[in-house]
Design an enzyme around this catalytic site. Structure first.
Site, PDB file in Angstrom:
ATOM      1  N   CYS A 122       0.811  -1.222   0.000  1.00 13.59           N
ATOM      2  CA  CYS A 122       0.000   0.000   0.000  1.00 13.59           C
ATOM      3  C   CYS A 122       0.841   1.267   0.000  1.00 13.59           C
ATOM      4  O   CYS A 122       0.308   2.370  -0.178  1.00 13.59           O
ATOM      5  CB  CYS A 122      -0.941   0.001   1.197  1.00 13.59           C
ATOM      6  SG  CYS A 122      -1.993  -1.471   1.268  1.00 13.59           S
ATOM      7  N   HIS A 268      -3.386   6.802   2.291  1.00 13.16           N
ATOM      8  CA  HIS A 268      -3.802   5.500   1.773  1.00 13.16           C
ATOM      9  C   HIS A 268      -5.196   5.186   2.287  1.00 13.16           C
ATOM     10  O   HIS A 268      -5.503   5.382   3.464  1.00 13.16           O
ATOM     11  CB  HIS A 268      -2.815   4.421   2.211  1.00 13.16           C
ATOM     12  CG  HIS A 268      -3.318   3.030   2.058  1.00 13.16           C
ATOM     13  ND1 HIS A 268      -3.886   2.576   0.889  1.00 13.16           N
ATOM     14  CD2 HIS A 268      -3.378   1.993   2.941  1.00 13.16           C
ATOM     15  CE1 HIS A 268      -4.251   1.310   1.057  1.00 13.16           C
ATOM     16  NE2 HIS A 268      -3.955   0.934   2.281  1.00 13.16           N
ATOM     17  N   ASN A 299     -10.291  -0.676  -0.300  1.00 11.39           N
ATOM     18  CA  ASN A 299      -8.830  -0.609  -0.184  1.00 11.39           C
ATOM     19  C   ASN A 299      -8.233  -1.203  -1.456  1.00 11.39           C
ATOM     20  O   ASN A 299      -8.318  -2.407  -1.689  1.00 11.39           O
ATOM     21  CB  ASN A 299      -8.381  -1.393   1.048  1.00 11.39           C
ATOM     22  CG  ASN A 299      -6.870  -1.377   1.243  1.00 11.39           C
ATOM     23  OD1 ASN A 299      -6.112  -1.069   0.345  1.00 11.39           O
ATOM     24  ND2 ASN A 299      -6.443  -1.747   2.445  1.00 11.39           N
TER      25      ASN A 299
END
Length: 343
Positions: A122, A268, A299
């Site tokens: 990520c 993020h 996500n």
């Protein structure tokens, strides 16, 4: 005296264009609830996620990347032939070799651009952005295409109550090129490998392929489960909330600005509660626009920051020239934060 001729690049680098691609299929929480014992209210309160996008058969890692990259290149006002390097961050391209970046570079029509993949979870977009900045300033490429792309639906265990609702698919891309003034700040990045077990693939590929079936996890139908991403939710949450706010502050300090100087915050998109906690800890003023793209995108790991950036600009919530703090963090555990001027 060195015999090596010094490199000569641009004085600075900046993001010149951004593009995104979200798969056509929108998946609401109700679909996730078909395989786990939970509720729409629980998913929303724990993560903020209402829907996510899942890729279809034709929406491959390469195909989504090409779509997002085409938009970024057009937004930057350059031609694909001017791209000197293509950097792709992904953990969901299943061919070990060659790098998917080479296919993307060819399909876009670049002139034999350097192309390679990186694996930084990520935080991958931040890692790629830092590499791109270095290439532009060093002079090895005038324009660099940075792509964050994931098909995490392929690595999701739909029977895992802790993660089944988290992940989505998509691609985000930016073009980094020369600038006459600083527009990408110093990167604060690092890793904490002692915490690598908190986010990981459930089964290594070699164990999945060669392991004893009796020792492999099975699904509710008795079939060996395909490798998926799993995490220790509470441990990751605590680390992100307490440690990543410190990293974000360090990035502000490295850029020589304060929270009051920010226009936009693009973290993020892992969890709305993490985002809200970071906003509070950093004491961001009310005028700062905060990306919460996770609500409808889920996500998407390396794709989450460029996708959120693209949406903020497209909706007018952010504008060209705004000063933005971006921070990515995830499996490794790895992290990267920097301050940028939006394209």
């Amino acid at each position: 005296m060195s015999k090596i001729k010094p490199s000569k690049g641009a004085p600075y680098a900046r993001i010149l264009g951004v593009g995104g691609y979200r798969p056509t299929r929108v998946v609401p929480n109700e679909v996730i609830l078909e395989t786990i014992d939970s509720s729409d209210e629980w998913i929303r309160s724990r993560s903020g996620i209402e829907t996510r996008h899942w890729a279809g058969p034709e929406e491959t890692v390469a195909a989504m990347s090409v779509e997002a990259s085409g938009k970024a290149i057009a937004d930057a006002g350059i031609d694909a032939e001017q791209i000197g390097a293509v950097v792709v961050s992904t953990v969901s391209h299943f061919s070990q070799t060659p790098a998917v970046a080479t296919e993307i570079a060819d399909r876009l029509g670049t002139n034999k651009a350097a192309a390679f993949d990186i694996s930084a979870g990520c935080a991958g977009f931040g890692y790629g952005l830092t590499l791109a900045k270095g290439m532009v300033v060093e002079g090895s490429a005038e324009y660099v295409l940075v792509i964050g792309v994931e098909r995490l639906s392929d690595l999701t265990d739909l029977e895992d109550r802790a993660t089944a609702f988290l992940f989505g698919d998509g691609a985000g891309a930016v073009v980094v090129g020369p600038a006459q003034e600083p527009a990408i700040g110093p990167t604060v990045w690092g890793s904490e490998g002692d915490k690598s077990e908190t986010i990981k693939q459930t089964i290594p590929w070699d164990r999945f392929h060669f392991g004893d079936r009796a020792e492999l996890p099975l699904d509710s139908q008795g079939n060996v489960k395909f490798p998926a991403i799993t995490q220790e939710g509470q441990a990751v949450f605590r680390w992100a909330v307490f440690e990543m706010a410190k990293v974000a502050q360090q990035a502000l300090d490295a850029a020589g600005i304060s929270a009051d100087d920010l226009d936009v915050f693009i973290p993020h998109q892992a969890n709305v509660r993490i985002i809200d906690s970071m906003v509070k800890t950093l004491k961001l003023p009310e005028h700062v626009t905060v990306a919460r793209d996770i609500r409808t995108t889920g996500n998407t790991s390396a794709a989450s920051i460029p996708l959120a950036m693209e949406r903020l600009l497209a909706t007018g919530e952010a504008k060209s020239g705004d000063t933005a703090l971006v921070i990515g963090f995830g499996a490794g555990l790895v992290y990267a934060a920097t301050v940028v001027t939006l394209p």
